[in-house]
Design a protein around this motif. Sequence first.
Motif: not given
Length: 271
Positions: A257-260, A224-225, A164-165, A199-205
């Motif tokens: 994660k797919e929806a950022d 989610y988007e 995340a920024s 937590l970030s979905p990118k870290s979780l998966y």
Amino acid sequence: MHITITGNLGSGKSTICKILEDKYGFEIYSTGKVQRELARQMNMTTLEMNQLMCSDHKYDNMIDDTTARISRENPDKNIIFDSRLAWHFVEKSFKVFLSVDLNIAAERVLKDNRGKEEQYSSVEEAKEKLFQRAQTENLRYKDIYNLDYFNFSNYNLVVESTYASPELIASVIMKEAKDYYGLVADNHGDMVKVSRILLSPKSLYKEEVNKEEANTLKSKIVEYEKIKGLPDVRIAAQKDGDNYQVLSGMNEVKAAKEADVPFLLTALDIH
């Protein structure tokens, strides 16, 4: 509001504190600033202060006392305390811990100009030394203060900064802090215990979501988007080192994660 911010080395604490200062009008008190104020009170240079601190822990205690005093004497100021242990010594604050993947932290500190005291020849060297420093500091805090620095239950908010920024994280901290202080007001000024881990979905998966799974999750991804902020879901995960094992809510993690989606509210077991 008084907000104390601490976290992993390389998690972006100073950058986020500066955003909170510039955008939201907070005054920053860093450990270094408190140390300089104490040195002025003792009619010493900061170098002399540093030399004394290496040989006698009582100066750590004096800085901790000064941090607590600044908080007590400025109840009507919006203050950010950028300090390893201010969360423990500031009597009333919203306590924030910033977490980050060690690999990303190493890349960040390698790029930063942190002076000759923090120079690294490679990401691997930075990673090793950051890990060693974190372990050493944690042992020191346990020895001097009997504190478990990395126990997330110490904090009101844990935010992962890996993907995340800093601007987004600063806005999340402000929203969460306002919500928290609203609860404090409802509680007639008494601090309440609220712990939230984002937590970030990118870290979780960390794997790619395959096309078949994405098609199955399509409606949830679209949902989610459209969401501004956190989806109204709570997932559970277990942490082991730098990796996470999702215990429940894997479909939600993949869809996010797919929806950022930047963060998911996570119930976290640490081993």
